[in-house]
Design a protein around this motif. Structure first.
Motif, PDB file in Angstrom:
ATOM      1  N   GLU A  27     -11.876  -6.895  -2.322  1.00  0.00           N
ATOM      2  CA  GLU A  27     -11.279  -7.429  -3.549  1.00  0.00           C
ATOM      3  C   GLU A  27      -9.851  -7.933  -3.307  1.00  0.00           C
ATOM      4  N   GLY A  28      -9.413  -7.858  -2.078  1.00  0.00           N
ATOM      5  CA  GLY A  28      -8.113  -8.428  -1.745  1.00  0.00           C
ATOM      6  C   GLY A  28      -6.938  -7.466  -1.811  1.00  0.00           C
ATOM      7  N   PHE A  29      -7.231  -6.187  -1.996  1.00  0.00           N
ATOM      8  CA  PHE A  29      -6.140  -5.210  -2.019  1.00  0.00           C
ATOM      9  C   PHE A  29      -5.796  -4.799  -0.591  1.00  0.00           C
ATOM     10  N   VAL A  30      -4.614  -4.195  -0.466  1.00  0.00           N
ATOM     11  CA  VAL A  30      -4.296  -3.553   0.810  1.00  0.00           C
ATOM     12  C   VAL A  30      -4.469  -2.057   0.553  1.00  0.00           C
ATOM     13  N   LEU A  31      -5.305  -1.403   1.358  1.00  0.00           N
ATOM     14  CA  LEU A  31      -5.522   0.020   1.128  1.00  0.00           C
ATOM     15  C   LEU A  31      -4.965   0.851   2.279  1.00  0.00           C
ATOM     16  N   ILE A  32      -4.070   1.745   1.916  1.00  0.00           N
ATOM     17  CA  ILE A  32      -3.539   2.675   2.918  1.00  0.00           C
ATOM     18  C   ILE A  32      -4.192   4.018   2.607  1.00  0.00           C
ATOM     19  N   SER A  33      -4.597   4.730   3.643  1.00  0.00           N
ATOM     20  CA  SER A  33      -5.226   6.029   3.344  1.00  0.00           C
ATOM     21  C   SER A  33      -4.462   7.162   3.997  1.00  0.00           C
ATOM     22  N   ALA A  34      -4.510   8.303   3.346  1.00  0.00           N
ATOM     23  CA  ALA A  34      -3.896   9.506   3.913  1.00  0.00           C
ATOM     24  C   ALA A  34      -4.897  10.632   3.754  1.00  0.00           C
ATOM     25  N   ARG A  35      -5.019  11.492   4.807  1.00  0.00           N
ATOM     26  CA  ARG A  35      -6.048  12.537   4.778  1.00  0.00           C
ATOM     27  C   ARG A  35      -5.552  13.849   4.182  1.00  0.00           C
ATOM     28  N   ASN A  36      -4.227  13.959   3.972  1.00  0.00           N
ATOM     29  CA  ASN A  36      -3.743  15.187   3.327  1.00  0.00           C
ATOM     30  C   ASN A  36      -2.483  14.911   2.516  1.00  0.00           C
ATOM     31  N   GLY A  37      -2.036  15.897   1.795  1.00  0.00           N
ATOM     32  CA  GLY A  37      -0.921  15.738   0.866  1.00  0.00           C
ATOM     33  C   GLY A  37       0.371  15.315   1.547  1.00  0.00           C
ATOM     34  N   GLY A  38       0.673  15.965   2.650  1.00  0.00           N
ATOM     35  CA  GLY A  38       1.905  15.672   3.383  1.00  0.00           C
ATOM     36  C   GLY A  38       1.955  14.219   3.812  1.00  0.00           C
ATOM     37  N   GLU A  39       0.855  13.795   4.457  1.00  0.00           N
ATOM     38  CA  GLU A  39       0.749  12.396   4.902  1.00  0.00           C
ATOM     39  C   GLU A  39       0.872  11.455   3.715  1.00  0.00           C
ATOM     40  N   GLY A  40       0.219  11.862   2.612  1.00  0.00           N
ATOM     41  CA  GLY A  40       0.206  11.029   1.407  1.00  0.00           C
ATOM     42  C   GLY A  40       1.608  10.818   0.862  1.00  0.00           C
ATOM     43  N   ILE A  41       2.395  11.899   0.798  1.00  0.00           N
ATOM     44  CA  ILE A  41       3.755  11.790   0.246  1.00  0.00           C
ATOM     45  C   ILE A  41       4.629  10.917   1.152  1.00  0.00           C
ATOM     46  N   THR A  42       4.489  11.132   2.475  1.00  0.00           N
ATOM     47  CA  THR A  42       5.241  10.307   3.422  1.00  0.00           C
ATOM     48  C   THR A  42       4.896   8.830   3.234  1.00  0.00           C
ATOM     49  N   ALA A  43       3.570   8.565   3.132  1.00  0.00           N
ATOM     50  CA  ALA A  43       3.134   7.174   2.968  1.00  0.00           C
ATOM     51  C   ALA A  43       3.643   6.602   1.656  1.00  0.00           C
ATOM     52  N   ALA A  44       3.634   7.415   0.598  1.00  0.00           N
ATOM     53  CA  ALA A  44       4.081   6.940  -0.704  1.00  0.00           C
ATOM     54  C   ALA A  44       5.564   6.557  -0.634  1.00  0.00           C
ATOM     55  N   ARG A  45       6.347   7.340   0.103  1.00  0.00           N
ATOM     56  CA  ARG A  45       7.786   7.061   0.208  1.00  0.00           C
ATOM     57  C   ARG A  45       8.066   5.832   1.057  1.00  0.00           C
ATOM     58  N   SER A  46       7.324   5.699   2.176  1.00  0.00           N
ATOM     59  CA  SER A  46       7.640   4.603   3.090  1.00  0.00           C
ATOM     60  C   SER A  46       6.969   3.287   2.675  1.00  0.00           C
ATOM     61  N   GLU A  47       5.737   3.376   2.176  1.00  0.00           N
ATOM     62  CA  GLU A  47       4.996   2.144   1.881  1.00  0.00           C
ATOM     63  C   GLU A  47       5.217   1.653   0.454  1.00  0.00           C
ATOM     64  N   LYS A  48       5.693   2.512  -0.401  1.00  0.00           N
ATOM     65  CA  LYS A  48       5.877   2.190  -1.826  1.00  0.00           C
ATOM     66  C   LYS A  48       4.677   1.453  -2.415  1.00  0.00           C
ATOM     67  N   PRO A  49       3.534   2.106  -2.478  1.00  0.00           N
ATOM     68  CA  PRO A  49       2.327   1.450  -3.001  1.00  0.00           C
ATOM     69  C   PRO A  49       2.473   1.133  -4.492  1.00  0.00           C
ATOM     70  N   ASP A  50       1.617   0.219  -4.982  1.00  0.00           N
ATOM     71  CA  ASP A  50       1.673  -0.114  -6.413  1.00  0.00           C
ATOM     72  C   ASP A  50       0.975   0.947  -7.236  1.00  0.00           C
ATOM     73  N   ILE A  51       0.009   1.597  -6.617  1.00  0.00           N
ATOM     74  CA  ILE A  51      -0.719   2.661  -7.337  1.00  0.00           C
ATOM     75  C   ILE A  51      -1.234   3.687  -6.326  1.00  0.00           C
TER      76      ILE A  51
END
Lengths: 124, 407
Positions: A27-51
């Motif tokens: 559908e044209g989105f960019v999807l970043i995945s994280a396998r656990n909470g820690g990784e997820g928070i790091t990714a959220a801070r560095s990648e600044k996803p839209d959702i």
């Protein structure tokens, strides 16, 4: 309908990551995945996803805890979070809503297309 | 009589041999009015019989004295009439005091019985209340466990369903039309795997809840079987999974048959299969192992062995996988227990495999335990008692068949 919205999927099951990745990338989105909470928070801070799509049952921790951390961090506070889970417990739903999740979705009740629609709706 | 009295003092008030220890008459004059005194616990000062004696003596003395003072002599008719009077007085006195004492005794007895009854009732009520409270607590705990069981199992069940449903709806939506055939196949295989998994989870849940409701236990007429045959079958069923996971599954059936055990082959096979399947899941196909000088690649190996040890047959499933943290080994056989380091590798099982193994093995009067070292591997042992020789009469020396036993 191409867009370059960035989605962060925090999910511990690889098969589901693969499935949602396929659908969202199609559908044209960019999807970043994280396998656990820690990784997820790091990714959220560095990648600044839209959702953020956040699973409730994660490795060694509850998605609710991750949601708390996301909402208490200035960098990630304003990113909308959709709880995506297979644990359909009412108190979990209430708790996530209280913490500021925009939605609480039971995975088996929607198809990937429904999820795309819901995400689009959230992103306006 | 003195010694007899001592022995009789143990007798209860109201019983035939009862002697009042407080009674001066009973202790000093060898003939108390024992018939009614067996009901009496009064001290000498309050003794009605003693009062009778005292009053009648005073009366006799007073009368004799009066007559002597008036007539200057004691006449015979006076003495006779005095004795008659005393006897009559004594008779009525005795009857009335006896009825008083007996009535008093009965009242006290009834009171005592009533107090005892009240105490017993109180005790019973408090016991029952305690019992009810405990039962209530137990029920609440059970309900909570049940509801947790439902929550977790519904989560475990939904996980494969969400993938199956998701992929199929994408195929129907035409999302995969442009995908290369190989990629499409990959997704379809994923769906097939998840449906197999779903079936396994359902079976595990049913099995576990059945074991929960009725504790599994082998019957006395269960067959005697060769454990190595059971293991052989379980290994055969695990070969495909081992191949898919690229893990070396090693099993050598003993050349000589081991002593037989009594049990249900179908259940034991499931137990061994669960252990092998677990070992396969938590063992990487290859892992980098640090040694003194260099790191080397280590292939994932799951080894199954069966041997006789004393009066037991020991099955061991060992792997060189991720291992289990020491503090988590204890809870390994509980429902939905999964060691912290296990969740990272694998999350879509039922969480009931080892609980089922434990229920099956214990139902065979056996034991199951684990030894493990982090990053080195895990050994899980099942120990089953060898069937007693007298019950092995009809067992074939070496056979793949199970044989019934006649007694």
């Amino acid at each position: 309908m191409t867009n370059t919205c960035k989605i962060l999927l925090i999910e511990d099951d690889q098969d589901q990551i693969n499935m949602y990745r396929f659908k969202f990338e199609k559908e044209g989105f960019v999807l970043i995945s994280a396998r656990n909470g820690g990784e997820g928070i790091t990714a959220a801070r560095s990648e600044k996803p839209d959702i953020i799509l956040l699973d409730l049952i994660l490795v060694n921790e509850s998605g609710v805890e991750v949601l708390k951390k996301l909402k208490s961090d200035d960098v990630t506070r304003d990113i909308p979070v959709i709880m995506l889970t297979n644990l359909a417990k009412k108190e979990m739903k209430l708790q996530s809503e209280r913490l500021g999740a925009v939605d609480f979705i039971v995975k088996t009740q929607i198809t990937p297309s429904d999820l795309v629609r819901r995400v689009n709706q959230e992103l306006g | 009589m003195g010694t007899n009295q001592g022995a009789q003092t143990g007798k209860e008030l109201g019983c035939a041999g009862y002697i009042n220890k407080n009674c001066w008459l009973a202790n000093n004059v060898n003939g108390p009015p024992t018939k009614r005194c067996r009901y009496c616990e009064l001290a000498f000062k309050k003794c009605l019989f003693a009062r009778f004696l005292l009053i009648s003596s005073i009366l006799v003395v007073a009368l004799l004295l009066t007559s002597f003072l008036i007539e200057r002599k004691i006449s015979e008719p006076l003495v006779i009439s005095l004795f008659v009077l005393i006897i009559v007085y004594g008779y009525y006195f005795d009857r009335s005091t006896e009825s008083i004492i007996v009535a008093n005794f009965s009242e006290r007895k009834a009171k005592k019985a009533f107090i005892e009854l009240t105490e017993t009732l109180k005790q019973k009520v408090s016991d029952q209340t305690k019992d009810i409270k405990e039962k209530n607590k137990h029920l609440q705990k059970m309900l909570r466990t049940q509801s947790e069981f439902l929550d977790i199992s519904s989560h475990q069940l939904r996980t494969p369903v969400s993938v199956i449903k998701g992929v199929i709806s994408m195929i129907l939506d035409g999302d995969m039309d442009d995908l290369p055939k190989a990629k499409q196949r990959e997704f379809l295989q994923g769906v097939r795997d998840k449906s197999t998994k779903l079936e396994m989870i359902i079976n595990d849940i049913l099995c576990a809840s059945e074991f929960d409701a009725n504790k599994f236990s082998i019957k006395t007429d269960s067959l005697v079987i060769h454990m190595e045959d059971v293991v052989d079958e379980a290994v055969k069923n695990s070969r495909l999974e081992a191949k898919q996971r690229e893990i070396d599954l090693r099993w050598q059936k003993p050349k000589r048959p081991l002593p037989m055990i009594r049990g249900e082959a179908k259940y034991l096979e499931q137990a061994v299969y669960n252990l092998i399947s677990n070992a396969l899941k938590y063992t990487p196909s290859t892992a980098m192992v640090k040694e003194a000088r260099a790191t080397r690649q280590q292939k994932g190996v799951v080894r199954v062995t069966v041997k006789k040890e004393r009066e037991n047959i020991i099955v061991c499933v060992s792997d060189n996988g991720i291992g289990i943290p020491k503090e988590e080994i204890g809870k390994l056989f509980h429902k939905f227990a999964r060691a912290e380091n296990a969740t990272a590798m694998y999350t879509d099982g039922s969480g009931l495999g080892l609980f089922i193994v434990k229920a099956i093995v214990e139902g065979h009067y056996g034991k199951v335990w684990a030894e493990s070292e982090l990053k080195k591997g895990t050994n899980i042992y099942i120990s089953l008692p060898i069937a007693r020789p007298d019950k092995q009469v009809n067992a074939l020396p070496k056979s793949n068949q199970s044989v019934p036993v006649t007694h």
